[in-house]
Design a protein around this motif. Sequence first.
Motif, PDB file in Angstrom:
ATOM      1  N   ARG A   1       0.856  -1.189   0.000  1.00 21.73           N
ATOM      2  CA  ARG A   1       0.000   0.000   0.000  1.00 21.73           C
ATOM      3  C   ARG A   1       0.889   1.235   0.000  1.00 21.73           C
ATOM      4  O   ARG A   1       1.850   1.319   0.757  1.00 21.73           O
ATOM      5  N   MET A   2       0.566   2.181  -0.856  1.00 22.23           N
ATOM      6  CA  MET A   2       1.383   3.391  -0.993  1.00 22.23           C
ATOM      7  C   MET A   2       1.164   4.314   0.193  1.00 22.23           C
ATOM      8  O   MET A   2       0.055   4.367   0.756  1.00 22.23           O
ATOM      9  N   LEU A   3       2.211   5.031   0.567  1.00 23.61           N
ATOM     10  CA  LEU A   3       2.127   5.926   1.726  1.00 23.61           C
ATOM     11  C   LEU A   3       1.150   7.060   1.434  1.00 23.61           C
ATOM     12  O   LEU A   3       1.102   7.588   0.329  1.00 23.61           O
ATOM     13  N   SER A   4       0.395   7.421   2.457  1.00 25.63           N
ATOM     14  CA  SER A   4      -0.624   8.464   2.295  1.00 25.63           C
ATOM     15  C   SER A   4      -0.417   9.563   3.323  1.00 25.63           C
ATOM     16  O   SER A   4       0.242   9.353   4.338  1.00 25.63           O
ATOM     17  N   SER A   5      -0.996  10.730   3.041  1.00 24.79           N
ATOM     18  CA  SER A   5      -1.015  11.795   4.043  1.00 24.79           C
ATOM     19  C   SER A   5      -2.407  11.956   4.643  1.00 24.79           C
ATOM     20  O   SER A   5      -2.611  12.823   5.494  1.00 24.79           O
ATOM     21  N   MET A   6      -3.346  11.175   4.184  1.00 25.60           N
ATOM     22  CA  MET A   6      -4.730  11.364   4.648  1.00 25.60           C
ATOM     23  C   MET A   6      -4.806  11.128   6.155  1.00 25.60           C
ATOM     24  O   MET A   6      -4.293  10.145   6.661  1.00 25.60           O
ATOM     25  N   SER A   7      -5.446  12.049   6.863  1.00 23.12           N
ATOM     26  CA  SER A   7      -5.371  12.059   8.330  1.00 23.12           C
ATOM     27  C   SER A   7      -6.721  12.266   9.010  1.00 23.12           C
ATOM     28  O   SER A   7      -6.908  13.239   9.743  1.00 23.12           O
ATOM     29  N   PRO A   8      -7.676  11.370   8.797  1.00 24.91           N
ATOM     30  CA  PRO A   8      -8.921  11.516   9.557  1.00 24.91           C
ATOM     31  C   PRO A   8      -8.609  11.368  11.047  1.00 24.91           C
ATOM     32  O   PRO A   8      -7.887  10.437  11.431  1.00 24.91           O
ATOM     33  N   THR A   9      -9.123  12.261  11.871  1.00 19.37           N
ATOM     34  CA  THR A   9      -8.647  12.348  13.263  1.00 19.37           C
ATOM     35  C   THR A   9      -9.779  12.677  14.229  1.00 19.37           C
ATOM     36  O   THR A   9     -10.704  13.417  13.884  1.00 19.37           O
ATOM     37  N   PHE A  10      -9.681  12.121  15.453  1.00 20.15           N
ATOM     38  CA  PHE A  10     -10.550  12.530  16.565  1.00 20.15           C
ATOM     39  C   PHE A  10      -9.693  13.311  17.555  1.00 20.15           C
ATOM     40  O   PHE A  10      -8.543  12.926  17.822  1.00 20.15           O
ATOM     41  N   LEU A  11     -10.272  14.371  18.121  1.00 16.52           N
ATOM     42  CA  LEU A  11      -9.589  15.147  19.158  1.00 16.52           C
ATOM     43  C   LEU A  11     -10.523  15.216  20.356  1.00 16.52           C
ATOM     44  O   LEU A  11     -11.739  15.335  20.185  1.00 16.52           O
ATOM     45  N   GLU A  12      -9.962  15.166  21.538  1.00  7.27           N
ATOM     46  CA  GLU A  12     -10.836  15.191  22.705  1.00  7.27           C
ATOM     47  C   GLU A  12     -10.185  15.951  23.847  1.00  7.27           C
ATOM     48  O   GLU A  12      -9.095  15.593  24.293  1.00  7.27           O
ATOM     49  N   THR A  13     -10.825  17.041  24.274  1.00 10.01           N
ATOM     50  CA  THR A  13     -10.375  17.753  25.467  1.00 10.01           C
ATOM     51  C   THR A  13     -11.353  17.401  26.593  1.00 10.01           C
ATOM     52  O   THR A  13     -12.277  16.616  26.387  1.00 10.01           O
ATOM     53  N   LYS A  14     -11.164  18.026  27.740  1.00 10.25           N
ATOM     54  CA  LYS A  14     -12.036  17.693  28.867  1.00 10.25           C
ATOM     55  C   LYS A  14     -13.508  17.961  28.508  1.00 10.25           C
ATOM     56  O   LYS A  14     -14.388  17.180  28.835  1.00 10.25           O
ATOM     57  N   ASN A  15     -13.743  19.037  27.784  1.00 11.38           N
ATOM     58  CA  ASN A  15     -15.128  19.437  27.535  1.00 11.38           C
ATOM     59  C   ASN A  15     -15.661  19.191  26.137  1.00 11.38           C
ATOM     60  O   ASN A  15     -16.852  19.240  25.908  1.00 11.38           O
ATOM     61  N   ARG A  16     -14.752  18.986  25.179  1.00  9.20           N
ATOM     62  CA  ARG A  16     -15.246  18.905  23.796  1.00  9.20           C
ATOM     63  C   ARG A  16     -14.584  17.764  23.036  1.00  9.20           C
ATOM     64  O   ARG A  16     -13.463  17.372  23.348  1.00  9.20           O
ATOM     65  N   LEU A  17     -15.308  17.256  22.030  1.00  8.19           N
ATOM     66  CA  LEU A  17     -14.628  16.323  21.139  1.00  8.19           C
ATOM     67  C   LEU A  17     -14.902  16.691  19.690  1.00  8.19           C
ATOM     68  O   LEU A  17     -15.951  17.258  19.363  1.00  8.19           O
ATOM     69  N   ALA A  18     -13.933  16.385  18.841  1.00  7.08           N
ATOM     70  CA  ALA A  18     -14.015  16.809  17.442  1.00  7.08           C
ATOM     71  C   ALA A  18     -13.710  15.653  16.511  1.00  7.08           C
ATOM     72  O   ALA A  18     -12.914  14.766  16.826  1.00  7.08           O
ATOM     73  N   VAL A  19     -14.365  15.681  15.354  1.00  6.22           N
ATOM     74  CA  VAL A  19     -14.048  14.774  14.255  1.00  6.22           C
ATOM     75  C   VAL A  19     -13.609  15.678  13.107  1.00  6.22           C
ATOM     76  O   VAL A  19     -14.345  16.591  12.719  1.00  6.22           O
ATOM     77  N   ILE A  20     -12.403  15.450  12.614  1.00  8.61           N
ATOM     78  CA  ILE A  20     -11.793  16.430  11.699  1.00  8.61           C
ATOM     79  C   ILE A  20     -11.006  15.749  10.589  1.00  8.61           C
ATOM     80  O   ILE A  20     -10.494  14.631  10.778  1.00  8.61           O
ATOM     81  N   GLY A  21     -10.892  16.425   9.453  1.00  7.57           N
ATOM     82  CA  GLY A  21     -10.059  15.927   8.357  1.00  7.57           C
ATOM     83  C   GLY A  21     -10.250  16.792   7.123  1.00  7.57           C
ATOM     84  O   GLY A  21     -11.149  17.640   7.069  1.00  7.57           O
ATOM     85  N   THR A  22      -9.405  16.588   6.144  1.00  9.64           N
ATOM     86  CA  THR A  22      -9.438  17.408   4.929  1.00  9.64           C
ATOM     87  C   THR A  22      -8.668  16.726   3.807  1.00  9.64           C
ATOM     88  O   THR A  22      -7.784  15.912   4.087  1.00  9.64           O
ATOM     89  N   PRO A  23      -8.970  17.043   2.547  1.00  4.97           N
ATOM     90  CA  PRO A  23      -8.027  16.699   1.483  1.00  4.97           C
ATOM     91  C   PRO A  23      -6.911  17.722   1.447  1.00  4.97           C
ATOM     92  O   PRO A  23      -6.900  18.662   2.235  1.00  4.97           O
ATOM     93  N   GLY A  24      -5.970  17.573   0.495  1.00  8.31           N
ATOM     94  CA  GLY A  24      -4.911  18.587   0.348  1.00  8.31           C
ATOM     95  C   GLY A  24      -3.532  18.008   0.135  1.00  8.31           C
ATOM     96  O   GLY A  24      -2.534  18.683   0.391  1.00  8.31           O
ATOM     97  N   GLY A  25      -3.459  16.748  -0.313  1.00  6.52           N
ATOM     98  CA  GLY A  25      -2.157  16.155  -0.616  1.00  6.52           C
ATOM     99  C   GLY A  25      -1.231  16.216   0.583  1.00  6.52           C
ATOM    100  O   GLY A  25      -1.631  15.935   1.712  1.00  6.52           O
ATOM    101  N   SER A  26      -0.003  16.622   0.344  1.00  9.46           N
ATOM    102  CA  SER A  26       0.996  16.622   1.424  1.00  9.46           C
ATOM    103  C   SER A  26       0.632  17.598   2.542  1.00  9.46           C
ATOM    104  O   SER A  26       1.141  17.491   3.655  1.00  9.46           O
ATOM    105  N   ARG A  27      -0.253  18.545   2.252  1.00 11.24           N
ATOM    106  CA  ARG A  27      -0.589  19.552   3.280  1.00 11.24           C
ATOM    107  C   ARG A  27      -1.686  19.087   4.237  1.00 11.24           C
ATOM    108  O   ARG A  27      -2.041  19.807   5.170  1.00 11.24           O
ATOM    109  N   ILE A  28      -2.238  17.907   3.987  1.00 12.42           N
ATOM    110  CA  ILE A  28      -3.334  17.433   4.833  1.00 12.42           C
ATOM    111  C   ILE A  28      -2.911  17.447   6.297  1.00 12.42           C
ATOM    112  O   ILE A  28      -3.625  17.938   7.174  1.00 12.42           O
TER     113      ILE A  28
END
Length: 553
Positions: free
Chosen positions: A431-458
């Motif tokens: 499998r070829m290396l990717s920059s795609m970075s679907p991510t979850f973030l979680e602080t004490k009070n909030r949680l986020a689901v985040i990601g984007t296209p953008g090649g190497s800048r993802i």
Amino acid sequence: MYKFIFSFFVLVFVSFPLSARQPAAIASAHPLATQAGEEVLQAGGNAFDAAVAVTAALAVVEPYSSGIGGGGFWLLHRASDQFEVMLDGRERAPFNAHRDMYLDKQGNVIKDASINGPLSAGIPGVPAALEHLAKHYGLLPLSKSLQPAIRYAREGFPVDEHYQRMAKFRLSALKKSSSAAAVFLHKGQVPAMGYVVKQNNLAHTLSLIAEKGADGFYKGELADKLIRGTNKAGGIWSQKDFNEYTIIERKPIKGEYRGMKITSVAPPSSGGIALVEIMNQLAAYPLEKLSDIQQVHYIVETMRRAYRDRAEYLGDTDFVKVPVARLISKDYAAKLRTSIRPNMATPSNTLPGVKKKDGATDTTHFSIIDHQGNRVAATLSINYPFGSCFVPPGTGVLLNDEMDDFSAKPGVPNVYGLVGAEANAIQPGKRMLSSMSPTFLETKNRLAVIGTPGGSRIITMVLLGALAFHQGESAQAIVDLARYHHQYLPDSIFYEPDAFSLQQIEKMSSMGHSLKAVENTWGNMQMVIWDKKKSMMSAASDRRGLGLGRVIP
Ligand code: DON
């Protein structure tokens, strides 16, 4: 047109009394895809069924971004037991691929060979991922969750400005495949605004998957057509490639940044490792107390170091050894930090070189949280706009050109300017290396689901988003953030024209940074945030795209 109609929906907040059920939220790059997800949630599906619907709908209405002929990563969180997993549906190199397949007799990279036409296509993973999601995590059969996509393919969707831009950019390659041109162009030209793109063959292909699951794609009549059509036009696919394609469940990469939990994707994506490596280095700097310039300087220096490691070490861990634990350790970050000077850029060529052992764009992301708190972050790709621009006749399946994400030759940059080494060299089945970075973030009070296209800048876009989330910013503010990026080589800070003032540019140049303003490819971020403390859900779609964020009470 969509942007017009839906722009007032783009950011929605919904609070609800604690006794009521939690709202759900979906943000995707196309209103019709967000609606497909909503339709499936309303039919009793969960976030994973909605992910099937959104994935398939995007494959139809954003043909330049992702598709049944492509791959992706789906990061899942199951609320009932907090189970988290990464579904690796990345394309694989065909078994007939070999290390030097894009080099000429003199050993030079053949221009465009890994970008246009069937030889640039890896074995698709999306059909297998649809079945995997539905079978192991969803509540609904594929015959239900694929309905919206099948409808969109049959009835068509109207061409918008973005479609026109992408089709114009890839016009000459699209013209070379008569079955691609027949669907995505009108009389051999970029279709007019509002022209309805109907995809009857794709509707049939999706119906086969709805009926037979992944076998509808990888076996039987459709598989024959795909393989024959690809090989007749110069491809190297075989039935063995299809028989042996599987979704791999991988353990996500986890990190922690000043009290915020980071959950992201493992190799073959470089995203999770690079993100954690950057944030580990940054954790020692009190960013919010520093001047703007100082903040950018430290962020850029940490990006530079992580992208150097990306080039050197990262590849498919089923084929090469990657020192994952070391790269994401706090000790290693401390070591990297010792060479960061507070007021002076470190030229990339003074970092240890990447060892050469002999040797306008697209992609899409969506974010979902459902009423039960299940989450999906998914980034999907066919790589370049309209992928390889090749459709095997009679299939409606636009093939990816993800093979370009391999390092065709050590040290020679790919279409995103990324260099790589042995770890990401082509090998059959890898499998070829990717920059795609679907991510979850979680602080004490909030949680986020985040990601984007953008090649190497993802990765750096997700990083800037994560830092802003940590600072308490809203979903809309985060997806709209002005962006900048450093990827080790070329040794420049690339920035969005509104990211820095003239004064900031002068100051950073005096610190030894080279800066380059770039207009395009600053992503199309889709984010949902659940504020646990305020019981408030929000969904936001990037101002740069025409997507839709929806909160569903
Ligand atoms: O997997 C990757 O890293 C690339 N194929 C993603 C391409 C991409 O995001 C293009 N978008 N602007």
